[in-house]
Motif scaffolding. Structure first.
Motif: not given
Length: 349
Positions: A136-141, A166-172
């Protein structure tokens, strides 16, 4: 295979359940005899190490040691000049493995590699749509403290906010193996601790992590195994406890009072000259008429002989300026001292 961000605390999952047969037993990364040269300069010189599955491996070394070049070769961004690379049981140097590894490997570059015009949430949402089972992008943000800047363009984000994005992009994409090139660079202490907690959670969930850093404190805090690189070679490898060693124990024993040595004698202070250190020069007393100095040898000799001091020569009288009084005519009212008698000036009609 849920991401640890979507699971309750203490839950775990098998990150290698989607791997092909026989690949789950292989290490997450195997590097053997890696070499890379830029012109006449050899950056990586026969480097070899392995990263276990479900563990966090830190590649430690000073700036310019070859860490980033090694990681870029493992990510497929650079072509090595020699050696072999095996990622998740697949040959990294084979073009046929690229499509499979893109689905299972996450990458965080040192400079971010993010587009600058879109907004932060748009970038993360776009990358999430490229994967089959994204997080979930919102949860990761929210987990990385980027909710307040989700609608801000990437170019207006600070350096630490770009690092977290950049870390969120690598883990999404829920990767099985994540390459992180100095993930805590440019982060404030609070954000660094949040990133460390997230990395521990990913490791406990079964995700394999390979990160580069030049901070021994970060490697000691996070890593299960540390690979130390210097000048393109592996100079040390092992767990943080093996590399750091046991803590030092210092014992201080006091001597008996009788056996104590006397304190060393202090040297005599240097003799001061006419000028003090850092101060003005001392003025010498003015000369007396007999050629001696006041209070000097001449005065002492006169005291011994019982003679009086010779009289000083008389000074000539001072001259005083006397201003002459103005004439009587200039003292009349209406008349200037320098002007003559008044004259009538004819006026034309």
């Amino acid at each position: 295979m849920p991401l640890p961000l979507d699971t309750p605390a203490g839950a775990s999952f098998d990150a290698s359940s989607g791997a092909p047969d026989g690949a789950a037993t292989a290490p997450a990364l195997r590097v053997a005899g890696l070499r890379k040269t830029y012109g006449a300069r050899e950056v990586v010189r026969g480097l070899s190490f392995t990263a276990a599955r479900g563990a966090l491996t830190a590649v430690l070394g000073p700036n310019g040691a070859g860490k980033t070049t090694t990681i870029e070769c493992c990510e497929g961004l650079r072509r090595p000049d020699g050696g072999s690379l095996e990622v998740l049981g697949l040959d990294r140097l084979q073009r046929a493995s690229d499509a499979e590894l893109r689905k299972r490997v996450g990458v965080m570059l040192q400079d971010g590699g993010l587009p600058l015009a879109p907004r932060a949430r748009s970038v993360l949402t776009h990358v999430a749509r490229l994967h089959d089972r994204p997080a979930d992008p919102d949860r990761l943000l929210a987990r990385l403290g980027l909710t307040d800047v989700a609608t801000t363009p990437v170019r207006r984000l600070s350096g630490g906010q770009r690092q977290r994005l950049a870390l969120a992009v690598a883990l999404v994409g829920r990767p099985e193996l994540v390459f992180l090139d100095e993930p805590s660079a440019g982060l404030d202490p609070h954000s660094r601790l949040a990133v460390w907690d997230l990395l521990r959670e990913l490791r406990d969930g079964g995700t394999s992590i390979v990160l580069t850093t030049h901070l021994m404190s970060e490697a000691e805090e996070l890593a299960d195994r540390v690979v130390v690189i210097d000048a393109g070679r592996v100079v040390a490898e092992g767990s943080p406890a093996e590399l750091v060693g046991p803590p030092e124990l210092r014992v201080t024993r006091r001597r008996p009072r009788a056996a104590r040595r006397p304190p060393p004698a202090r040297p005599a202070p240097p003799r001061r000259s006419g000028r003090r250190a850092g101060g003005p020069m001392r003025r010498r007393p003015p000369a007396s008429p007999d050629g001696g100095r006041r209070g000097g040898p001449a005065r002492r000799s006169r005291r011994r002989a019982g003679t009086a001091r010779p009289p000083r020569p008389a000074r000539p009288p001072r001259r005083r300026r006397v201003r002459a009084a103005p004439p009587e005519e200039s003292r009349r009212p209406g008349r200037h001292a320098c002007s003559g008698p008044r004259r009538a000036v004819p006026v034309r009609p």
